[in-house]
Scaffold this active site. Structure first.
Site: not given
Ligand code: FEO
Length: 396
Positions: A24, A80, A82, A84, A146, A165, A193, A226
């Site tokens: 981030h 999601h 994002e 990543d 997220h 996430d 996390y 993750h």
């Molecule tokens: Fe909200 Fe792992 O991205």
């Protein structure tokens, strides 16, 4: 990561980012690295659940190729957007341009903004599903776990919840399951996390977990995007999320400070002595020597937060200012605090501290000393720590 079988027909095909140390942007120190998990489901319709970060697309595609020709992917589920998780989406889509894409409408709009493409998209939401052969994938929208676009995907056939996430950890390892690594390390990483990614969304997480509970899903495996996949400790991780999202705390105290000529540090050490004299757990964090991600992790379920800073140019010192700026976004509830610090002639730091984080904690009267604390002032620091510890200990 080389490909790993999660369950018959379900493979982990994501990537390991061993050397990522700041996630981030600069906000989150990931001392154990990061993984970007994606899952390949081999059924009548070959389905890829999520992709990986840009720069890791070759690893993802090579992993898929260990199982099947990537051009045979029929369906891509985007839980999601994002970057990543979606960064490799454009490259994957080039290999299987006819794949059907499933995700929320928010996700579609986000992908268009990021990459200018969204493919052959079907917008889905809770209550909708997709049959891919033996399996039916159920979609559960989980806004703010997220981002507003986020969703979970559940395969009743496999009893797997693909949670993106949710329930993740930043923990690069060539192991895949929760019971293959040290449990305490895993739980430290999952707490960090939560504190650094999901804490501000407690209220939404609590209500969404309650709603998911009512679905009576038979979850044997939780496969986040993750870190490790949960198979042995599914109940433990669910309980942890219920606990954190309910703002529950332990009787413990974080003393977080920044000092200029050690006077504020002397105060901090006496304060923690006073706290400890009441048998209450406490940790002293010099913000210039500890990473804010670790401090936040400890503070996630600490009932007491004590903040100290010397006054410099009419302000608190800059590193603690940065930390408190980060902390005020946590939307924490039910915390107790007081501020302290040394000063030369004006002493604004304690008021600055109170003003910065008054939205997430309540403050007892502050402690200030001029230049250097004398014996009497140090005794007062000890007594204030002791009184504060009693308050934390005795409050129901
Ligand atoms: Fe909200 Fe792992 O991205």
């Amino acid at each position: 990561m080389s490909t790993r079988l999660i369950k018959e027909g379900v493979y982990a095909v994501g990537a390991i980012d061993w050397n990522e140390r700041r996630f981030h942007g600069y906000t989150y120190a990931t001392k154990r690295g990061v993984t970007y998990n994606a899952y390949l489901v081999i059924d009548k319709k070959v389905t890829l659940i999520d992709t990986v970060r840009k720069g890791f697309e070759k690893e993802l595609i090579a992993n898929i190729r260990e199982v099947i020709d990537p051009s045979k992917i029929d369906v891509i589920v985007i839980n999601h957007i994002e970057p990543d998780h979606s960064g490799a989406f454009p490259e994957v889509l080039k290999i299987c341009p006819n794949a059907k894409i499933y995700g929320t409408e928010n996700a579609r709009q986000g992908l268009l903004k990021y990459y200018g493409i969204s493919g052959d998209w079907t917008a889905v939401k809770s209550g909708q599903n997709l049959n891919i052969g033996k399996r039916t994938l159920d979609f559960i929208d989980v806004p703010m776990i997220h981002w507003p676009d986020s969703m979970f995907t559940y395969s009743a056939y496999d009893r797997i919840l693909f949670s993106n996430d949710g329930f993740g950890q930043h923990y690069a390892t060539n192991k895949i399951f929760d019971d293959e690594v040290d449990f305490d390390v895993l739980m430290d990483e999952v707490q960090k996390y939560y504190a650094n990614i999901l804490w501000p969304f407690n209220m939404l997480i609590a209500s969404k977990l309650a709603a998911i509970g009512k679905l009576n899903l038979n979850i044997e495996i939780v496969a986040p995007s993750h870190g490790l996949v949960w198979r042995k400790y599914v109940s433990e991780i669910m309980q942890k999320y219920l606990y954190w999202s309910s703002h529950l705390c332990k009787n413990r105290i974080a003393v977080v400070y920044e000092t200029m000529w050690n006077s504020t540090e002397k105060m901090a050490r006496k304060i923690i002595e006073g706290i400890t004299s009441e048998g209450v757990e406490a940790v002293l964090f010099d913000v210039t020597k500890n990473d804010r991600s670790d401090i936040a992790s400890y503070m996630l379920d600490a009932k007491g937060w004590v903040f100290g800073s010397s006054t410099h140019d009419g302000e608190m010192l800059p590193v603690i200012a940065s930390f408190l700026h980060f902390l005020k976004g946590s939307k924490a509830k039910g915390r107790k605090s007081f501020a302290f610090g040394s000063y030369g002639w004006s002493g604004e730091a304690v008021k600055n501290i109170e003003n910065t984080v008054s939205n997430v904690t309540s403050f007892d009267p502050s402690l200030r000393v001029v230049f250097n604390p004398n014996k009497e002032e140090l005794n007062k620091c000890f007594a204030t720590g002791k009184t504060f510890a009693l308050k934390i200990k005795n409050e129901k």
